[in-house]
Design a protein around this motif. Structure first.
Motif, PDB file in Angstrom:
ATOM      1  N   LYS A  87      -2.023   3.164   3.613  1.00  0.00           N
ATOM      2  CA  LYS A  87      -2.776   3.790   2.518  1.00  0.00           C
ATOM      3  C   LYS A  87      -4.242   3.374   2.543  1.00  0.00           C
ATOM      4  O   LYS A  87      -5.156   4.207   2.497  1.00  0.00           O
ATOM      5  CB  LYS A  87      -2.154   3.404   1.158  1.00  0.00           C
ATOM      6  CG  LYS A  87      -0.677   3.715   1.040  1.00  0.00           C
ATOM      7  CD  LYS A  87      -0.134   3.341  -0.312  1.00  0.00           C
ATOM      8  CE  LYS A  87      -0.163   1.853  -0.581  1.00  0.00           C
ATOM      9  NZ  LYS A  87       0.747   1.070   0.280  1.00  0.00           N
ATOM     10  N   THR A  88      -4.459   2.033   2.609  1.00  0.00           N
ATOM     11  CA  THR A  88      -5.830   1.534   2.600  1.00  0.00           C
ATOM     12  C   THR A  88      -6.591   2.026   3.823  1.00  0.00           C
ATOM     13  O   THR A  88      -7.759   2.435   3.732  1.00  0.00           O
ATOM     14  CB  THR A  88      -5.827  -0.009   2.541  1.00  0.00           C
ATOM     15  OG1 THR A  88      -5.264  -0.406   1.296  1.00  0.00           O
ATOM     16  CG2 THR A  88      -7.222  -0.568   2.664  1.00  0.00           C
ATOM     17  N   THR A  89      -5.922   2.010   4.961  1.00  0.00           N
ATOM     18  CA  THR A  89      -6.555   2.493   6.184  1.00  0.00           C
ATOM     19  C   THR A  89      -7.041   3.934   6.003  1.00  0.00           C
ATOM     20  O   THR A  89      -8.173   4.274   6.366  1.00  0.00           O
ATOM     21  CB  THR A  89      -5.545   2.426   7.348  1.00  0.00           C
ATOM     22  OG1 THR A  89      -5.029   1.097   7.431  1.00  0.00           O
ATOM     23  CG2 THR A  89      -6.194   2.805   8.654  1.00  0.00           C
ATOM     24  N   ALA A 144     -10.284   5.520  -5.025  1.00  0.00           N
ATOM     25  CA  ALA A 144      -9.989   4.249  -5.661  1.00  0.00           C
ATOM     26  C   ALA A 144      -8.734   3.668  -5.029  1.00  0.00           C
ATOM     27  O   ALA A 144      -7.672   4.293  -5.047  1.00  0.00           O
ATOM     28  CB  ALA A 144      -9.805   4.438  -7.159  1.00  0.00           C
ATOM     29  N   ASP A 145      -8.870   2.469  -4.425  1.00  0.00           N
ATOM     30  CA  ASP A 145      -7.740   1.829  -3.754  1.00  0.00           C
ATOM     31  C   ASP A 145      -7.133   0.798  -4.692  1.00  0.00           C
ATOM     32  O   ASP A 145      -7.714  -0.253  -4.917  1.00  0.00           O
ATOM     33  CB  ASP A 145      -8.223   1.170  -2.459  1.00  0.00           C
ATOM     34  CG  ASP A 145      -7.056   0.743  -1.584  1.00  0.00           C
ATOM     35  OD1 ASP A 145      -5.898   0.936  -2.013  1.00  0.00           O
ATOM     36  OD2 ASP A 145      -7.315   0.216  -0.484  1.00  0.00           O
ATOM     37  N   GLU A 146      -5.984   1.148  -5.260  1.00  0.00           N
ATOM     38  CA  GLU A 146      -5.306   0.296  -6.231  1.00  0.00           C
ATOM     39  C   GLU A 146      -6.254  -0.198  -7.330  1.00  0.00           C
ATOM     40  O   GLU A 146      -6.397  -1.393  -7.527  1.00  0.00           O
ATOM     41  CB  GLU A 146      -4.644  -0.900  -5.532  1.00  0.00           C
ATOM     42  CG  GLU A 146      -3.610  -0.451  -4.509  1.00  0.00           C
ATOM     43  CD  GLU A 146      -2.758  -1.610  -4.004  1.00  0.00           C
ATOM     44  OE1 GLU A 146      -2.352  -2.412  -4.855  1.00  0.00           O
ATOM     45  OE2 GLU A 146      -2.519  -1.698  -2.792  1.00  0.00           O
ATOM     46  N   PRO A 147      -6.877   0.706  -8.031  1.00  0.00           N
ATOM     47  CA  PRO A 147      -7.864   0.285  -9.030  1.00  0.00           C
ATOM     48  C   PRO A 147      -7.251  -0.482 -10.183  1.00  0.00           C
ATOM     49  O   PRO A 147      -7.947  -1.218 -10.872  1.00  0.00           O
ATOM     50  CB  PRO A 147      -8.460   1.612  -9.518  1.00  0.00           C
ATOM     51  CG  PRO A 147      -7.398   2.619  -9.272  1.00  0.00           C
ATOM     52  CD  PRO A 147      -6.700   2.173  -8.020  1.00  0.00           C
TER      53      PRO A 147
END
Ligand SMILES: Nc1ncnc2c1ncn2[C@@H]1O[C@H](COP(=O)(O)OP(=O)(O)OP(=O)(O)O)[C@@H](O)[C@H]1O
Ligand SMILES: [Mg+2]
Lengths: 403, 249
Positions: free
Chosen positions: B48-50, B170-173
Motif C-alpha cells: 500500500k505504502t509503496t 494520505a497514508d494511514e492518516p
C-alpha cells in the motif's frame, strides 16, 4: 523558489540552534580577528620602523671599519683603518656627496654641579647635524668655526638634559665631560628610539677636533664616517664610489675591511624582518581560518545527519535538490559571514588595545576588512559545499524513513 | 476534457536488496476519477505504502506507466517531480512529519516557500486559510510538541492543502490517533472531498474505510478487489452521536 525564501529558511534554521551556531562561528571569529589584528599590528610596526629609519636623517650612508676582517692588521698595531683624511677625501673628491662628518664614539661621565650622568660621547663635524636632520629645542648648534678652533662646546640630547639639569635651562651652562669643562650651546630636539632600539637622545655631541684632542688622547679611537648623498637615487653610486676611494687610499685592503651601508639598506633589512613577521602572523591567521572552516564543515555535516528527516519532509512538500543545496550553503555562508563580522569587531578591539598599550598608531584598513570578509565567505562556500551536496543528494523516501 | 485524474498501467516496484528481489508492487492497473474518495486496505506488507509513494511522486516506479492529469509522470525528471509534488499533490503521513521547533503556521507555509510561482507576501493569509479549513487556526503559533496527535494531523492536512492541490494522498492518516480524533480527521477529509478534492487514503481500520466511497484491497503487491461503497458514513454525524456511545464504540 525564490532566493529570498531560501535565505529566510536558512536563517530560521540557524536561529533555531543559537548555541551551536555561535560555537561553529567561533573558529571563524578567532581567525578573522587574528587577521585583522595581525595586519593592523604588522602595519603599525612597519610604520614605527619607517619612522625610526627616517629619524636617522636623509639619504644617510655610514662608513666604518669591519673589525672582524682587519683583526690581523689591528694585532700588528694598525688600529682603526679610517682617518680624518678619508672623511675629507670623501667630502672633497666625490660627486653626489652632500655632507660628510667623521664620528668618534665613546662613553664617559658627565657632571653638572652635583649631578652625574654616564652617556655616549660623540665627536662630529658641524655638518653632522645636517646629515642627521638635527635641530635644537633650546639654544643652538655649534658651528664649523667651533670645530676648526677645537672649541669646548657641546649640544646635549633630551635625556641628558633631563637627567643633569631637570628644570634648569642647560643653555650656556658649563658641564664637565670626563672632568673637562664644556659650554652647552643647545639641547637637541628629541628623536626617540633608533632602529637598533637604543635611545638616540642619550648622548652629548661635541666638535670632533675637541673630542679627539681633549677626551680621547692616545686611546684607541673608534671612528666612523657619516655621509649624506644628494638624492635617494645617488645613494647606491655614492656607496660604491666611497668603497673604491677607500680601497685606493688604503693600498692592499680588501672590500671586506670596510663597511659602507646606507639608510635604505637598513630600511630594507628592517622591512624584510617585519615582512617575515607579517607572513608568519598571516599564516597563523590563515591556519586558524582553515581550522574554522573545517569546523563549519564538521558541524554542517552533523547538522545534515541530524536533519535528514527534515530534509525529507522539505523534499516531500516540494523542495528541489537545488533548494536544499542552497539552503545549506547559505547556512554555512551566514555562519562564516556572521563570524567574519564578529571577528572584525574583535580584531578591531584587539588592535585598539595593542595600540593603547604600545602607544602605536594602529589603523585597521578597509583592505584587511575586505580580505577577511571575502576569505570567510569563500570558506563558507568551500566548506559548506560538501555537506550541502550530501543533503541535496539524499533520497526522499530514505530520508523520510530515517530514524 | 476527461474525468480521469490518474491512470496506472502495469505499475511495478521492485526493491533489490543484495541477491533478493522484493516485488512490492506487481503490474498494478488503476484508474482514479476526479472526485473519487478511495480507501486502500490490505495486509501489512501488501504494498500500500509503496503504491502511495508512487502516486505521490515521492518515488519512481521500476516499471509501468503513471499518468496524472495527462502528464506521463514516469517519464518526468527529478525537477519536474518536485514541481508536481509541490503543486498538484497534497500528501499526509501517518506520523504527521511536521518540522520540529517550527510553528504550525510556518509548517503550513512550507510548500508556499518552495513554490516557484507563488508570491511570498500573501503566504500568511493562505496558510491561515488552510488552518481554518481544518479548524485549527487558533493554534497557529503553537509548536508541534504543544499539539495533540489529532491537532498535529490537522496541521499536516492544512500543509497538504495550502497550495490548493486537487489530489490528496494520505497514508494511514489515522494510524496514530484514537477513535474520536480519527473520525474528526475523517470529517476533514469528507469536507475536502465535498469541496471537490480527489482523495486516496490508506487505512487498516474497516470503520475508517466506511467514510470513503470506493474500497480497494491490496494483496502481495496486487489489487485483489475494487468496489464502490454505495452507502458511505458521514463523519460529522458520527461525531454528534459519539458522546453518548463514547467508550463502547
Ligand atoms: N525501501 C525498501 N527496501 C526494501 N524493501 C522494501 C522497502 N520498502 C518496502 N519494502 C518492502 O515492500 C513490501 C511492501 O511494503 P509497503 O511498505 O508498501 O507495505 P504496506 O502495505 O504499506 O504495509 P503496512 O501496512 O505495514 O504499512 C514489503 O515487503 C516491504 O518489506
Ligand atoms: Mg504502509
Amino acid at each position: 523558489m525564490s532566493l529570498l525564501g531560501i535565505i529566510r529558511i536558512a536563517l530560521k534554521s540557524l536561529t533555531r540552534n543559537k548555541t551551536r551556531t555561535f560555537l561553529t562561528m567561533l573558529g571563524i571569529i578567532i581567525g578573522v580577528a587574528a587577521v585583522i589584528a595581525m595586519l593592523a599590528i604588522g602595519q603599525g610596526a612597519q610604520k614605527i620602523v619607517e619612522d625610526q629609519v627616517n629619524s636617522m636623517g636623509t639619504n644617510v650612508i655610514m662608513v666604518y671599519s669591519n673589525f672582524s676582517q682587519s683583526a690581523v692588521r689591528q694585532a700588528a698595531g694598525g688600529g682603526n683603518l679610517l682617518t680624518i683624511q678619508d672623511a675629507e677625501a670623501i667630502r672633497d673628491q666625490l660627486d653626489g656627496v652632500l655632507y660628510t662628518s667623521p664620528v668618534y664614539n665613546s662613553w664617559g661621565q658627565l657632571k653638572y654641579e652635583s649631578k652625574n650622568w654616564r652617556t655616549g660621547i660623540m665627536g662630529v663635524d658641524a655638518d653632522y647635524f645636517f646629515i642627521r636632520d638635527m635641530q635644537t629645542s633650546a639654544g643652538e648648534l655649534f658651528y664649523r668655526s667651533d670645530v676648526e678652533n677645537g672649541a669646548k662646546v657641546c649640544v646635549i640630547g633630551k635625556t641628558v638634559a633631563d637627567n643633569l639639569f631637570g628644570d634648569i635651562n642647560p643653555v650656556g651652562k658649563i658641564i664637565r665631560i670626563r672632568n673637562i669643562p664644556f659650554t652647552v650651546t643647545g639641547v637637541l630636539t628629541a628623536k626617540g628610539q633608533s632602529v637598533m632600539g637604543n635611545d638616540q637622545d642619550d648622548a652629548v655631541i661635541a666638535p670632533y677636533t675637541t673630542v679627539y684632542q681633549r677626551l680621547l688622547g692616545h686611546r684607541w679611537r673608534n671612528m666612523m664616517i657619516m655621509v649624506s648623498a644628494v638624492s635617494r637615487d645617488a645613494i647606491h653610486i655614492v656607496q660604491q664610489d666611497i668603497m673604491d676611494l677607500l680601497q685606493a687610499r688604503h693600498r692592499g685592503t680588501t672590500s671586506e675591511e670596510f663597511v659602507v651601508s646606507s639608510q635604505t639598506d637598513l630600511a630594507e633589512t628592517a622591512n624584510s624582518v617585519s615582512h617575515t613577521m607579517t607572513i608568519l602572523l598571516a599564516s597563523i591567521a590563515g591556519i586558524s581560518l582553515l581550522v574554522g572552516g573545517i569546523g563549519i564543515m564538521n558541524i554542517m555535516l552533523v547538522s545534515v545527519t541530524e536533519r535528514v528527516k527534515e530534509i525529507g519532509i522539505r523534499m516531500a512538500v516540494g523542495a528541489g535538490k537545488r533548494d536544499v543545496l542552497l539552503q545549506f550553503i547559505i547556512e554555512a555562508m551566514a555562519i562564516s559571514i556572521m563570524g567574519g563580522i564578529l571577528g572584525i569587531l574583535l580584531g578591531f578591539g584587539a588592535a585598539r588595545v595593542v595600540s593603547k598599550i604600545m602607544d602605536w598608531n594602529i589603523a585597521v584598513t578597509a583592505w584587511s576588512i575586505l580580505l577577511s570578509v571575502g576569505f570567510s565567505m569563500s570558506i563558507g562556500i568551500f566548506f559548506g559545499w560538501y555537506p550541502a551536496k550530501k543533503a541535496a543528494n539524499l533520497n526522499l523516501i530514505d530520508a523520510l524513513r530515517y530514524e | 476534457m476527461t474525468n480521469t485524474l490518474l491512470t496506472t498501467k502495469s505499475l511495478s516496484k521492485t526493491y533489490i536488496m543484495g541477491d533478493i528481489q522484493v516485488h512490492a508492487l506487481r503490474h498494478v492497473n488503476l484508474e482514479v476519477q476526479k472526485g473519487d474518495f478511495i480507501a486502500i486496505m490490505g495486509a501489512s506488507g501488501s504494498g500500500k505504502t509503496t503504491f502511495m509513494n508512487l502516486l505521490g511522486c515521492l518515488d519512481k516506479p521500476s516499471e509501468g506507466e503513471y499518468i496524472l492529469d495527462d502528464i506521463p509522470v514516469h517519464q518526468m525528471n527529478e525537477d519536474d517531480l518536485t514541481v508536481i509534488r509541490n503543486q498538484k499533490i497534497g500528501y499526509v503521513f501517518q506520523s504527521f512529519y511536521l518540522l520540529p521547533r517550527t510553528t504550525a503556521l510556518e509548517n503550513v507555509e512550507l510548500p508556499l516557500l518552495y513554490c516557484r510561482k507563488c508570491s511570498l507576501h500573501d503566504r500568511h493569509q493562505k496558510a491561515i486559510k488552510a488552518l481554518e479549513i481544518v479548524n485549527i487556526a487558533d493554534r497557529a503559533k503553537h509548536y508541534p510538541n504543544q499539539l495533540s496527535g489529532g491537532q498535529q494531523q490537522r496541521v499536516a492536512i492544512a500543509r497538504a492543502i495550502v497550495n490548493d492541490p486537487s489530489f490528496i494522498l494520505a497514508d494511514e492518516p489515522t494510524g496514530n490517533l484514537d477513535t474520536r480524533t480519527s473520525i474528526e480527521v475523517m470529517a476533514v477529509f469528507q469536507q475536502l472531498h465535498a469541496n471537490g478534492k480527489t482523495i486516496v487514503l490508506v487505512t487498516h481500520e474497516p470503520d475508517i474505510a466506511q467514510y470513503a466511497h470506493r474500497h480497494i484491497t491490496f494483496k502481495d503487491g496486487r489489487i485483489i478487489s475494487d468496489k464502490l461503497n454505495t452507502n458511505p458514513k458521514h463523519a460529522t454525524q458520527d461525531l454528534l452521536n459519539l458522546p453518548q456511545t463514547d467508550e463502547e464504540a
